[in-house]
Design a protein around this motif. Structure first.
Motif, PDB file in Angstrom:
ATOM      1  N   VAL A 243      -4.573  -3.296  11.440  1.00  0.00           N
ATOM      2  CA  VAL A 243      -3.764  -3.868  12.506  1.00  0.00           C
ATOM      3  C   VAL A 243      -2.641  -4.714  11.890  1.00  0.00           C
ATOM      4  O   VAL A 243      -2.869  -5.532  10.999  1.00  0.00           O
ATOM      5  CB  VAL A 243      -4.635  -4.731  13.445  1.00  0.00           C
ATOM      6  N   GLY A 244      -1.426  -4.502  12.377  1.00  0.00           N
ATOM      7  CA  GLY A 244      -0.286  -5.253  11.876  1.00  0.00           C
ATOM      8  C   GLY A 244       0.396  -4.598  10.701  1.00  0.00           C
ATOM      9  O   GLY A 244       1.414  -5.098  10.222  1.00  0.00           O
ATOM     10  N   LYS A 245      -0.139  -3.471  10.210  1.00  0.00           N
ATOM     11  CA  LYS A 245       0.453  -2.772   9.079  1.00  0.00           C
ATOM     12  C   LYS A 245       1.183  -1.523   9.575  1.00  0.00           C
ATOM     13  O   LYS A 245       0.683  -0.805  10.459  1.00  0.00           O
ATOM     14  CB  LYS A 245      -0.619  -2.355   8.061  1.00  0.00           C
ATOM     15  N   THR A 246       2.340  -1.272   8.986  1.00  0.00           N
ATOM     16  CA  THR A 246       3.104  -0.078   9.292  1.00  0.00           C
ATOM     17  C   THR A 246       3.430   0.630   7.986  1.00  0.00           C
ATOM     18  O   THR A 246       3.904  -0.007   7.027  1.00  0.00           O
ATOM     19  CB  THR A 246       4.418  -0.425  10.021  1.00  0.00           C
ATOM     20  N   TYR A 249       6.114   4.390   3.312  1.00  0.00           N
ATOM     21  CA  TYR A 249       6.088   5.741   2.750  1.00  0.00           C
ATOM     22  C   TYR A 249       4.812   5.915   1.927  1.00  0.00           C
ATOM     23  O   TYR A 249       4.158   4.950   1.546  1.00  0.00           O
ATOM     24  CB  TYR A 249       7.333   6.039   1.887  1.00  0.00           C
ATOM     25  N   CYS A 250       4.475   7.181   1.662  1.00  0.00           N
ATOM     26  CA  CYS A 250       3.315   7.524   0.843  1.00  0.00           C
ATOM     27  C   CYS A 250       3.758   7.619  -0.608  1.00  0.00           C
ATOM     28  O   CYS A 250       4.751   8.271  -0.928  1.00  0.00           O
ATOM     29  CB  CYS A 250       2.710   8.850   1.297  1.00  0.00           C
ATOM     30  N   MET A 251       3.013   6.966  -1.495  1.00  0.00           N
ATOM     31  CA  MET A 251       3.387   6.886  -2.908  1.00  0.00           C
ATOM     32  C   MET A 251       2.775   8.071  -3.647  1.00  0.00           C
ATOM     33  O   MET A 251       1.640   8.006  -4.126  1.00  0.00           O
ATOM     34  CB  MET A 251       2.942   5.552  -3.493  1.00  0.00           C
ATOM     35  N   ASP A 252       3.528   9.158  -3.711  1.00  0.00           N
ATOM     36  CA  ASP A 252       3.058  10.354  -4.392  1.00  0.00           C
ATOM     37  C   ASP A 252       3.414  10.289  -5.868  1.00  0.00           C
ATOM     38  O   ASP A 252       4.074   9.380  -6.329  1.00  0.00           O
ATOM     39  CB  ASP A 252       3.685  11.604  -3.762  1.00  0.00           C
ATOM     40  N   THR A 260      -2.299   6.527  -1.893  1.00  0.00           N
ATOM     41  CA  THR A 260      -1.676   5.224  -2.125  1.00  0.00           C
ATOM     42  C   THR A 260      -0.474   5.063  -1.193  1.00  0.00           C
ATOM     43  O   THR A 260       0.347   5.967  -1.062  1.00  0.00           O
ATOM     44  CB  THR A 260      -1.231   5.087  -3.580  1.00  0.00           C
ATOM     45  N   THR A 261      -0.380   3.906  -0.551  1.00  0.00           N
ATOM     46  CA  THR A 261       0.579   3.725   0.543  1.00  0.00           C
ATOM     47  C   THR A 261       1.401   2.452   0.346  1.00  0.00           C
ATOM     48  O   THR A 261       0.868   1.408  -0.043  1.00  0.00           O
ATOM     49  CB  THR A 261      -0.171   3.636   1.889  1.00  0.00           C
ATOM     50  N   GLN A 262       2.694   2.557   0.626  1.00  0.00           N
ATOM     51  CA  GLN A 262       3.580   1.394   0.642  1.00  0.00           C
ATOM     52  C   GLN A 262       3.807   1.005   2.098  1.00  0.00           C
ATOM     53  O   GLN A 262       4.250   1.822   2.911  1.00  0.00           O
ATOM     54  CB  GLN A 262       4.919   1.724  -0.014  1.00  0.00           C
ATOM     55  N   PHE A 263       3.472  -0.253   2.442  1.00  0.00           N
ATOM     56  CA  PHE A 263       3.673  -0.732   3.803  1.00  0.00           C
ATOM     57  C   PHE A 263       5.043  -1.394   3.929  1.00  0.00           C
ATOM     58  O   PHE A 263       5.658  -1.806   2.933  1.00  0.00           O
ATOM     59  CB  PHE A 263       2.569  -1.713   4.202  1.00  0.00           C
ATOM     60  N   THR A 264       5.496  -1.536   5.167  1.00  0.00           N
ATOM     61  CA  THR A 264       6.831  -2.097   5.404  1.00  0.00           C
ATOM     62  C   THR A 264       6.929  -3.569   5.037  1.00  0.00           C
ATOM     63  O   THR A 264       8.033  -4.083   4.861  1.00  0.00           O
ATOM     64  CB  THR A 264       7.228  -1.920   6.888  1.00  0.00           C
ATOM     65  N   ASP A 265       5.793  -4.260   4.923  1.00  0.00           N
ATOM     66  CA  ASP A 265       5.840  -5.679   4.562  1.00  0.00           C
ATOM     67  C   ASP A 265       5.848  -5.897   3.050  1.00  0.00           C
ATOM     68  O   ASP A 265       5.743  -7.026   2.575  1.00  0.00           O
ATOM     69  CB  ASP A 265       4.664  -6.437   5.193  1.00  0.00           C
ATOM     70  N   GLY A 266       5.956  -4.792   2.272  1.00  0.00           N
ATOM     71  CA  GLY A 266       6.048  -4.901   0.826  1.00  0.00           C
ATOM     72  C   GLY A 266       4.728  -4.805   0.098  1.00  0.00           C
ATOM     73  O   GLY A 266       4.705  -4.786  -1.142  1.00  0.00           O
TER      74      GLY A 266
END
Length: 277
Positions: A243-246, A249-252, A260-266
């Motif tokens: 919750v609260g995470k968006t 992009y996916c770190m391929d 592995t995922t990069q969220f919009t909050d860094g």
């Protein structure tokens, strides 16, 4: 009179000169000795690595502080498909370990691309060159992401190991640290290491890696109306709605475990959405 006075003074002058010469010659000049310790004197092998047998605990100490401890290491082909690059010469295996980190932290410990292999002739082969970018299935593959300082985690990383490897090595300089660990495999040769038949005679294949190839490819996931499901740190238990995470992009790429995922909050983490792409 002047000649006699000069002759009288000559012995005294010679005596003083002799005393001065003796003092200069006999005086002990200070010497400087520089001692260079070999890597072995610091408990490291010739390649500057902490060397242990597979299964033993490797402890990296710098300036009196333990910065990394890797224990309970083992290899298994469970959940691993055949390597598609050179199936007769490389065996895909899961490298399981427990990692205890010190006061400093980096984004991810035990990255697959930070591993390398050493054969009987001392030749180095990087996992980046042997990997076909297909990870083994099973839990724990993302356990070493974003560990906080002075914490530990159990996990597994996929390695594509040449059948003639005698040593598995790990090296990282991330976060300003200089860490190198090597595990001696219990037996040499393809059958003992990888559980595969001896390599067939095939033409040599040369793979050239460039820095640009190591960069992740940004893959945008499909928009979702509900929060992503996964972990923001080391996986522990079942994936949960974040919750609260968006997802940004996916770190391929070879440097990151699948999912592995990069969220919009860094921040980074692992999500089912990216793992399923």
């Amino acid at each position: 009179m002047r000649l006699r006075a000069a002759l009288a003074l000559a012995p005294a002058a010679l005596l003083l000169a002799a005393c001065g010469s003796t003092d200069t010659t006999d005086e002990q000049q200070p010497t400087t000795t520089t001692t260079t310790q070999a890597a072995a004197d610091n408990g490291l092998n010739a390649r500057g690595a902490v060397e242990v047998q597979l299964g033993e605990t490797a402890t990296v100490v710098q300036n009196g502080t333990t910065v990394l401890e890797i224990s309970d290491t083992s290899l298994s082909t469970d959940g691993c498909d055949a390597n598609t690059t050179l199936p007769g010469e490389i065996t895909k295996q899961g490298f399981s370990a427990t990692v205890q980190v010190g006061p400093k932290s980096i984004t991810q410990w035990l990255w697959a691309s930070d591993f390398y292999y050493v054969d009987a002739d001392g030749k180095i082969t990087k996992n980046f060159d042997t990997s076909d970018a297909e990870p083994c299935s099973g839990p724990g593959s993302n356990a070493f992401i974003d560990l906080p300082p002075n914490s530990s985690a159990d996990g597994r990383v996929t390695l594509d190991i040449p059948n003639d490897a005698e040593v598995i090595g790990y090296s990282t300089t991330q976060g300003g640290q200089d860490i190198r660990v090597e595990w001696m495999l219990p037996q040499t040769g393809g059958e003992a290491v990888a559980g595969a038949p001896a390599a067939e005679q095939t033409p040599a294949v040369t793979t050239t890696a460039t820095l640009e190839q190591t960069q992740p490819t940004a893959t945008q996931p499909q928009p979702a109306s509900s929060p992503p499901v996964g972990f923001t740190g080391a996986p522990n238990g079942s994936p949960q709605p974040l919750v609260g995470k968006t997802i940004d992009y996916c770190m391929d790429g070879d440097m990151y475990q699948k999912g592995t995922t990069q969220f919009t909050d860094g921040t980074t983490g692992w999500t089912q959405e990216c793992a399923g792409q």
